[in-house]
Scaffold this active site. Structure first.
Site, mmCIF file in Angstrom:
data_model
loop_
_atom_site.group_PDB
_atom_site.id
_atom_site.type_symbol
_atom_site.label_atom_id
_atom_site.label_comp_id
_atom_site.label_asym_id
_atom_site.label_seq_id
_atom_site.Cartn_x
_atom_site.Cartn_y
_atom_site.Cartn_z
ATOM 1 N N LYS A 1 -15.741 -81.453 44.685
ATOM 2 C CA LYS A 1 -16.304 -81.671 43.343
ATOM 3 C C LYS A 1 -15.354 -82.483 42.480
ATOM 4 O O LYS A 1 -15.752 -83.445 41.835
ATOM 5 C CB LYS A 1 -16.583 -80.310 42.700
ATOM 6 N N ASN A 2 -14.080 -82.085 42.447
ATOM 7 C CA ASN A 2 -13.153 -82.726 41.514
ATOM 8 C C ASN A 2 -12.649 -84.070 42.015
ATOM 9 O O ASN A 2 -11.817 -84.710 41.361
ATOM 10 C CB ASN A 2 -11.994 -81.784 41.191
ATOM 11 N N CYS B 1 -16.537 -75.611 32.259
ATOM 12 C CA CYS B 1 -16.445 -74.170 32.126
ATOM 13 C C CYS B 1 -15.664 -73.811 30.879
ATOM 14 O O CYS B 1 -14.687 -74.486 30.518
ATOM 15 C CB CYS B 1 -15.754 -73.594 33.364
ATOM 16 N N ASP C 1 -8.049 -72.774 39.778
ATOM 17 C CA ASP C 1 -9.444 -72.564 40.178
ATOM 18 C C ASP C 1 -9.576 -71.498 41.273
ATOM 19 O O ASP C 1 -10.684 -71.058 41.588
ATOM 20 C CB ASP C 1 -10.081 -73.881 40.654
ATOM 21 N N ARG D 1 -9.881 -76.294 25.686
ATOM 22 C CA ARG D 1 -9.742 -77.365 26.677
ATOM 23 C C ARG D 1 -9.724 -78.686 25.914
ATOM 24 O O ARG D 1 -10.763 -79.257 25.612
ATOM 25 C CB ARG D 1 -10.907 -77.344 27.677
ATOM 26 N N ARG E 1 -22.929 -75.057 40.027
ATOM 27 C CA ARG E 1 -22.231 -76.244 39.514
ATOM 28 C C ARG E 1 -21.243 -76.763 40.547
ATOM 29 O O ARG E 1 -20.995 -77.964 40.617
ATOM 30 C CB ARG E 1 -21.410 -75.885 38.261
HETATM 31 C C1 UD1 Z 1 -13.531 -81.996 36.720
HETATM 32 C C2 UD1 Z 1 -12.158 -81.510 37.074
HETATM 33 O O1 UD1 Z 1 -11.406 -82.190 37.757
HETATM 34 N N1 UD1 Z 1 -11.835 -80.272 36.631
HETATM 35 C C3 UD1 Z 1 -10.561 -79.708 36.977
HETATM 36 C C4 UD1 Z 1 -9.509 -80.265 36.048
HETATM 37 O O2 UD1 Z 1 -9.930 -79.972 34.709
HETATM 38 P P1 UD1 Z 1 -9.241 -80.729 33.519
HETATM 39 O O3 UD1 Z 1 -8.869 -82.108 33.939
HETATM 40 O O4 UD1 Z 1 -10.108 -80.532 32.337
HETATM 41 O O5 UD1 Z 1 -7.912 -79.906 33.354
HETATM 42 P P2 UD1 Z 1 -6.537 -80.441 32.759
HETATM 43 O O6 UD1 Z 1 -5.583 -80.612 33.874
HETATM 44 O O7 UD1 Z 1 -6.828 -81.623 31.883
HETATM 45 O O8 UD1 Z 1 -6.150 -79.247 31.810
HETATM 46 C C5 UD1 Z 1 -5.041 -78.418 32.006
HETATM 47 C C6 UD1 Z 1 -4.536 -77.896 30.677
HETATM 48 O O9 UD1 Z 1 -4.101 -78.987 29.868
HETATM 49 C C7 UD1 Z 1 -4.664 -78.927 28.586
HETATM 50 N N2 UD1 Z 1 -4.955 -80.307 28.106
HETATM 51 C C8 UD1 Z 1 -5.576 -81.178 28.933
HETATM 52 C C9 UD1 Z 1 -5.917 -82.457 28.514
HETATM 53 C C10 UD1 Z 1 -5.584 -82.816 27.181
HETATM 54 O O10 UD1 Z 1 -5.867 -83.924 26.733
HETATM 55 N N3 UD1 Z 1 -4.947 -81.899 26.381
HETATM 56 C C11 UD1 Z 1 -4.630 -80.652 26.822
HETATM 57 O O11 UD1 Z 1 -4.046 -79.866 26.065
HETATM 58 C C12 UD1 Z 1 -5.973 -78.153 28.767
HETATM 59 O O12 UD1 Z 1 -6.407 -77.551 27.560
HETATM 60 C C13 UD1 Z 1 -5.590 -77.144 29.828
HETATM 61 O O13 UD1 Z 1 -4.984 -76.028 29.232
HETATM 62 O O14 UD1 Z 1 -8.255 -79.662 36.327
HETATM 63 C C14 UD1 Z 1 -8.215 -78.246 36.120
HETATM 64 C C15 UD1 Z 1 -6.806 -77.770 36.358
HETATM 65 O O15 UD1 Z 1 -6.422 -78.010 37.664
HETATM 66 C C16 UD1 Z 1 -9.227 -77.567 37.029
HETATM 67 O O16 UD1 Z 1 -9.290 -76.209 36.677
HETATM 68 C C17 UD1 Z 1 -10.611 -78.181 36.877
HETATM 69 O O17 UD1 Z 1 -11.449 -77.715 37.925
HETATM 70 C C1 PEP Z 2 -12.905 -75.501 35.642
HETATM 71 C C2 PEP Z 2 -13.617 -76.057 36.596
HETATM 72 O O1 PEP Z 2 -14.382 -77.155 36.496
HETATM 73 P P1 PEP Z 2 -14.687 -78.094 35.228
HETATM 74 O O2 PEP Z 2 -13.392 -78.748 34.872
HETATM 75 O O3 PEP Z 2 -15.652 -79.089 35.820
HETATM 76 O O4 PEP Z 2 -15.259 -77.212 34.179
HETATM 77 C C3 PEP Z 2 -13.603 -75.533 37.954
HETATM 78 O O5 PEP Z 2 -13.919 -76.305 38.876
HETATM 79 O O6 PEP Z 2 -13.291 -74.347 38.138
#
Ligand code: UD1
Ligand code: PEP
Length: 429
Positions: free
Chosen positions: A27-28, A124, A316, A129, A408
């Site tokens: 998915k990711n 989620c 995850d 986030r 999802r």
């Molecule tokens: C679609 C996808 O690939 N989703 C994955 C991606 O989510 P996603 O890319 O949203 O997760 P991030 O690595 O960005 O987030 C990690 C942490 O950084 C913080 N943060 C992030 C961006 C930002 O601009 N500012 C900030 O503060 C977030 O609030 C969170 O606490 O990585 C996560 C962490 O491995 C996984 O759980 C999700 O499944």
């Molecule tokens: C947090 C997850 O996904 P998403 O970033 O797409 O919400 C997940 O895959 O568990």
């Protein structure tokens, strides 16, 4: 989130799982790859091994809503995208707010149409986030970001005549943040340095796709990535890597039932520290090429888990391992470092007889519980997969509601578990 219909899973526990299961495509990885395919102004991108999950269906609808031609051939697990017709910069709320990956369409809109309008971003609910690292990166490349609020509704407008290379950074190695800045830099003017990049295998798979399309990227997997902008990217064919979280959930299905399964497409290396923690709990692994064999014969032992960026323990997989640790013969400690609201599972497991103390981002799972079936709620995707695991080990029937979340991210989960001997059904309505 509006769902239209209610999805439920019913699980009757007590069966050991045995047999062979195929790990789905990641998915990711596929979600950013759909964003990448929109960067190609002509030709057709063909993605193989696409997981047939709701997030992919939403991404296809979103690509169509902005004018691309996207066809998902479900039986062939193949997605064909022609982005030459991209025409609208608006990511409409009704689709975009249903999945997080929608934000990965922004770089293509900026490059191809000069602007992106974000009416909503989903994903989620795991606490706060933020997206500030993404916005700051786009701004450093010359974009302007403005927020417009009218009544209850708000939207974010990003404009960029052109994106210029520069020195960018991520405060922490955000997964989608790294992918968005990579896409922005790939067709940007000049050279970009991105510091503190994510090291996840999915990010490396995205870099491989971009590179095969003609992008000039160095340093993937090191934390410092250099991108030399090119004028155009060519549509190519690419096979999506296997989903390490899906693999991890099946490993835990064998672990929680005391079974023995072969996972086609799973890699011990991609599981990172999660593999070592599962070994400590009593899981035995044997990697034979692309097939990972897994069994658990000894009683489950307790563990300490600290979630971290790759190769640390994947957040995850945190909910799933909480479910498994309920059955360990002693207390387990879980420290969630990535998200500040990812323990909603604890209350659901408590309904099934578990004994868990939550204090902020730390949880103590007392272990030694015998789980019993109950009616429980999937508050998010991984809560859903964890409750399926708990249901497989519980006495009696577990009903998981709000299970759209499970769909999802996991393809045909009931069918694949049934093939291993589980008693599980998906119900809609
Ligand atoms: C679609 C996808 O690939 N989703 C994955 C991606 O989510 P996603 O890319 O949203 O997760 P991030 O690595 O960005 O987030 C990690 C942490 O950084 C913080 N943060 C992030 C961006 C930002 O601009 N500012 C900030 O503060 C977030 O609030 C969170 O606490 O990585 C996560 C962490 O491995 C996984 O759980 C999700 O499944
Ligand atoms: C947090 C997850 O996904 P998403 O970033 O797409 O919400 C997940 O895959 O568990």
């Amino acid at each position: 989130m509006s769902m239209g219909h209610e999805v439920r899973y019913r699980v009757r526990g007590g069966r050991q799982l045995r047999g062979t299961v195929f790990v789905q495509g990641a998915k990711n990885a596929v979600l950013p790859m759909i964003g990448v395919s929109l960067l190609a102004a002509k030709g057709r991108t063909v993605l193989r091994n696409v997981p047939i999950i709701e997030d992919v269906r939403r991404a296809v609808e979103l690509a169509q809503a902005i004018g691309a031609k996207a066809e998902l051939h479900e039986a062939e697990r193949t997605l064909v995208i022609d982005a030459s017709t991209l025409s609208s910069p608006v990511l409409p709320a009704e689709i975009a707010s249903r999945f997080r990956g929608s934000f990965l369409f922004v770089p293509a809109l900026l490059h191809r149409l000069g602007e992106a309008v974000i009416e909503g971003v989903g994903g989620c609910n795991l606490g706060s986030r933020n997206l500030d690292f993404h916005y700051n990166g786009f701004k450093r490349m010359g974009a302007t970001v403005t927020e417009q609020v009218s009544g209850e509704e708000g939207s974010i407008h990003i404009k960029a005549g052109e994106l210029r290379g520069g020195t960018l950074y991520l405060d922490t190695p955000s997964h989608t943040g790294t992918e968005n800045l990579l896409m922005a830099a790939a067709l940007g003017k000049g050279t970009t340095l991105i510091k503190n990049c994510a090291l996840e295998p999915e990010v490396l798979d995205v870099i491989e796709l971009l590179s095969r399309m003609g992008a000039k990227i160095k340093g993937g997997g090191t934390g410092f990535i250099t991108v030399e902008g090119v004028d155009e990217l060519t549509a190519v064919e690419h096979t999506v890597m296997p989903d390490r979280i899906d693999a991890g959930v099946f490993v835990m299905a064998a672990a929680i039932t005391g079974g023995e399964i072969s996972l086609v497409g799973a890699s011990l290396e991609h599981l990172g520290v999660a593999a070592d923690k599962l070994e400590q709990m009593g899981v035995e692994f044997a990697q034979h090429g692309a097939v990972l064999q897994v069994r658990r014969k000894r009683p489950l032992r307790p563990i300490n888990v600290v979630t971290d960026e790759y190769p640390g323990f994947a957040t995850d997989l945190q909910s799933p391992i909480m479910a498994v640790s309920c059955l360990a013969d002693g207390p387990s400690y879980i420290y969630e470092r990535i998200f500040d609201g990812r323990f909603k599972l604890a209350d659901e497991l408590t309904k099934m007889g578990a004994d868990i103390d939550v204090d902020g981002n730390r949880a103590k799972v007392h272990g030694g519980a015998s789980l019993r079936g109950a009616e429980v709620v999937a508050h998010d995707l991984r809560t859903g997969s964890a409750l399926v695991l708990a249901g497989l080990a519980a006495q009696g029937e577990t009903t998981i509601t709000s299970a759209y979340y499970l769909d999802r991210g996991h393809a045909h989960i009931a069918e694949r578990l049934s093939m291993l001997g589980a008693d599980i059904e998906r119900e809609v309505g």
